[in-house]
Write a protein that holds these residues in place. Structure first.
Motif, PDB file in Angstrom:
ATOM      1  N   VAL A   1       0.946  -4.441  -0.061  1.00  7.75           N
ATOM      2  CA  VAL A   1      -0.147  -3.473  -0.006  1.00  7.75           C
ATOM      3  C   VAL A   1      -0.588  -3.167  -1.428  1.00  7.75           C
ATOM      4  O   VAL A   1       0.235  -2.830  -2.289  1.00  7.75           O
ATOM      5  CB  VAL A   1       0.290  -2.177   0.718  1.00  7.75           C
TER       6      VAL A   1
ATOM      7  N   GLU B   1      -4.929  -0.115  -4.575  1.00  7.57           N
ATOM      8  CA  GLU B   1      -6.253   0.353  -4.161  1.00  7.57           C
ATOM      9  C   GLU B   1      -6.222   0.877  -2.728  1.00  7.57           C
ATOM     10  O   GLU B   1      -6.742   1.965  -2.439  1.00  7.57           O
ATOM     11  CB  GLU B   1      -7.261  -0.799  -4.270  1.00  7.57           C
ATOM     12  N   ASP B   2      -5.584   0.119  -1.831  1.00  5.91           N
ATOM     13  CA  ASP B   2      -5.493   0.557  -0.432  1.00  5.91           C
ATOM     14  C   ASP B   2      -4.629   1.806  -0.302  1.00  5.91           C
ATOM     15  O   ASP B   2      -4.944   2.718   0.473  1.00  5.91           O
ATOM     16  CB  ASP B   2      -4.906  -0.566   0.430  1.00  5.91           C
TER      17      ASP B   2
ATOM     18  N   LYS C   1      -6.473   4.965  -1.422  1.00  4.86           N
ATOM     19  CA  LYS C   1      -7.452   5.458  -0.447  1.00  4.86           C
ATOM     20  C   LYS C   1      -6.773   6.379   0.567  1.00  4.86           C
ATOM     21  O   LYS C   1      -7.290   7.452   0.899  1.00  4.86           O
ATOM     22  CB  LYS C   1      -8.101   4.278   0.275  1.00  4.86           C
TER      23      LYS C   1
ATOM     24  N   ARG D   1      -0.011  -2.098   9.651  1.00  2.00           N
ATOM     25  CA  ARG D   1      -0.665  -3.406   9.745  1.00  2.00           C
ATOM     26  C   ARG D   1       0.189  -4.376  10.554  1.00  2.00           C
ATOM     27  O   ARG D   1      -0.331  -5.240  11.274  1.00  2.00           O
ATOM     28  CB  ARG D   1      -0.893  -3.967   8.348  1.00  2.00           C
TER      29      ARG D   1
END
Length: 616
Positions: free
Chosen positions: A234, A237-238, A241, A364
């Motif tokens: 991961v 950036e993710d 958020k 995910r």
């Protein structure tokens, strides 16, 4: 008494109903009125139950063990009882709106997040963990609520008799004092090694104890969100958020000491505020208006904990030590005083990055599990073994060359790499070589397994287990001698001898315990000794096995005390609550038994035996 005190498992009278084999569909395990309990439905419930118990004990529970404990019949009784109450709810025309069902779910503390509010993500994660979709869970909770309505109606006003409470209290709180001595292996004297003939004879008499168990070679692969999540990377950036979206929930909210006085009008509130600016204290004003501390103080609270939004906004926009202007709230016009302020804390991204990335990866992975499950089933349907299918999909399979029903290797050690709480071994022993087994649900994913080979149980010869046989023979000899010495000592005590004198002659130390209850757990004293003492009258003597191996205990009960029963005590109130639940459960059991008879219940015993492994 023990039955009343124990955890009550309701027997709904299922087994008094004659078995009927006519009219069953090929997929039906039982019928209750017009309701059918399918084989697949009960198989899933049974598998989930065994896995749940396995997780609690930290090791798999075999189907043989489950049947020995009666878990199979208990679950069938429970499932039929629930279906019976569902039928009765339909007959009575009971219902519950979606809004009321959702209100119950939203208020369930299991689904509340860090801030104390309903957390949709936590809700989804928990129900998925137990195999529920949202729609199925809502429907299930509606049925549970209707069952509770019926049960609550038929048990209203039930109370346990005072005599029962008193008898059970005396049973629980009875105390005994004992004196005792411990005989150990040293008091058994010298045990000469057995002759070859003696050892051979002992082995022949106890050959079944040394028999080699059946071993199975199994191969399995686990595909779960946790496992797949380990492979997923991961990005920062993710993760950032998600951090920004949850920033307010990840930290600790600000808290303030808030006090308020409510007035009927703005004019009266303003007049009171003017008096306080002239020297009247907030506490004096509250006292003047006849308000107590609980009427005024809200305590040290977060903004979300204040019910009235207007009061909350005013309270969290005012400085410490100040009193707000009159605030028009839901319940009148309030003056709000602010005391101590505890600032909220906001975590840095770095402090929570690892946890957020793991959570994102797991989420995910849930979608990936479904994808891999379909591919795995396709490979299996094409004739691939578990190991072959795993290799094609790029996941790791585990193979254990030999494991017995208890999950142990030939050297006696527990087999490694088996996920805790999963009954893969038990499932394998209820299958066979070449069988395409159904996957086992596990942690939001699945485990596939194959039986690759079977080594049948066999009798060992003496040379293979000679050391074990000699050790067991020696232990039996020690136990036999200790029991003989203990019996001789008990006989002398029963004839008027004193334990101190007998102990002195045998070189033993007399130990004492006083005020022991029957549920006591004492270091170095076997539970069996406490149980035996409570079966023995005052001044009576007895013997029992000790807590350690090769230990025997001789004891005398020196005192018996029955404490008075105080019906106003907290202990008695708790006891009454426990008995209340037992009486309620019994009433519900009798009611459901009658319903089952009236509605009509049938059980397909052949299908039941197939699901629970009784016909293997």
């Amino acid at each position: 008494m023990a039955v009343v005190m124990g955890v009550l498992i309701i027997s709904f009278g299922v087994w008094g109903i004659a078995d009927i084999f006519k009219g069953f569909g090929q997929s039906t395990l039982a019928t209750v009125g017009r309701t059918e309990i399918s084989i697949n439905e009960f198989r899933q419930l049974y598998t989930d139950k065994l896995q749940q118990i396995g997780r609690q004990f930290g090791r798999p529970l075999t189907m043989d063990q489950a049947r020995a404990f009666g878990i199979d019949r208990q679950l069938l009784q429970q499932t039929i009882a629930e279906a019976t109450l569902d039928e009765e709810a339909r007959r009575l025309g009971l219902g519950q709106s979606d809004a009321e069902t959702m209100r119950m779910i939203v208020n369930d503390p299991n689904f509340k997040g860090v801030g104390g509010n309903f957390d949709p993500q936590r809700f989804q994660a928990l129900i998925r963990q137990f195999g529920f979709s949202e729609q199925r869970y809502v429907a299930d909770q509606r049925r549970v609520s209707l069952r509770r309505q019926i049960a609550g109606t038929i048990t209203a006003g039930l109370e346990p008799p005072k005599t029962m409470i008193e008898a059970l209290s005396r049973f629980q709180n009875e105390q005994r004092s004992i004196e005792y001595v411990k005989l150990d292996a040293a008091h058994a004297g010298t045990i000469d090694p057995p002759s070859p003939e003696t050892l051979a004879a002992y082995f022949e008499d106890h050959k079944a104890q040394f028999r080699a168990p059946e071993y199975r070679k199994i191969s399995f692969v686990a595909i779960t969100p946790d496992e797949i999540g380990k492979w997923s990377e991961v990005s920062d950036e993710d993760a950032k958020k998600v951090f920004e979206q949850r920033r307010d929930k990840l930290g600790t909210p600000e808290k303030r000491e808030v006090s308020q006085i409510v007035f009927p009008s703005v004019e009266e509130a303003m007049a009171a505020r003017n008096r306080m600016t002239s020297g009247l204290s907030f506490d004096e004003l509250a006292k003047e208006r006849g308000l107590g501390t609980s009427d005024v103080e809200l305590g040290l609270v977060t903004k979300s904990a204040i019910i009235d939004p207007a009061v909350a906004n005013a309270a969290f926009s005012t400085n410490s030590g100040e009193i707000t202007q009159p605030v028009q709230g839901k319940f009148g016009v309030a003056l709000v005083k602010i005391g101590k302020i505890e600032p909220g804390t906001e975590p840095s991204y770095e402090s929570v990055a690892a946890a957020l990335k793991k959570e994102i990866a797991t989420e995910r992975a849930r979608a990936k599990v479904a994808e891999l499950r379909d591919k795995m089933e396709d490979e299996r349907g094409g004739g691939a073994s578990v190991a072959e299918a795993a290799q094609k999909l790029g996941v790791s399979a585990t193979t254990i060359d030999a494991v017995d029903r208890s999950g142990r290797l030939p050297d006696g050690q527990l087999a490694p790499n088996i996920p805790p709480g999963v009954d893969v071994v038990a499932q394998a022993f209820n299958s066979d070589i070449g069988v395409d087994n159904d996957p086992v649900s596990f942690k939001g994913g699945y485990i596939w397994y194959d039986v690759v080979g079977i080594t049948p149980s066999r009798e060992r010869n003496l040379d293979e287990v000679k050391d074990q046989v000699e050790a067991r023979w020696r232990e039996d000899q020690i136990t036999s001698r200790l029991k003989a010495k203990a019996t001789e000592m008990v006989q002398k005590l029963e004839q008027g001898g004193k334990l101190a004198d007998e102990a002195s002659r045998a070189g033993l130390k007399v130990e004492t315990v006083a005020g022991v209850r029957r549920d006591a757990s004492l270091p170095g004293v076997a539970g069996g000794a406490i149980t035996a003492a409570f079966r023995t009258p005052k001044d009576g003597v007895g013997q029992t096995a000790g807590a350690a191996a090769n230990e025997w205990i001789v004891f005398r009960v020196t005192d018996v005390t029955l404490p008075p029963v105080d019906f106003a005590s907290d202990d008695i109130k708790k006891l009454k609550e426990t008995l209340q639940r037992s009486v309620t459960d019994e009433q519900v059991a009798q009611y459901v038994t009658k319903l089952e008879s009236d509605i009509g219940t049938t059980i397909n015993q052949t299908a039941f035996a197939q699901v629970t492994g009784a016909n293997n």
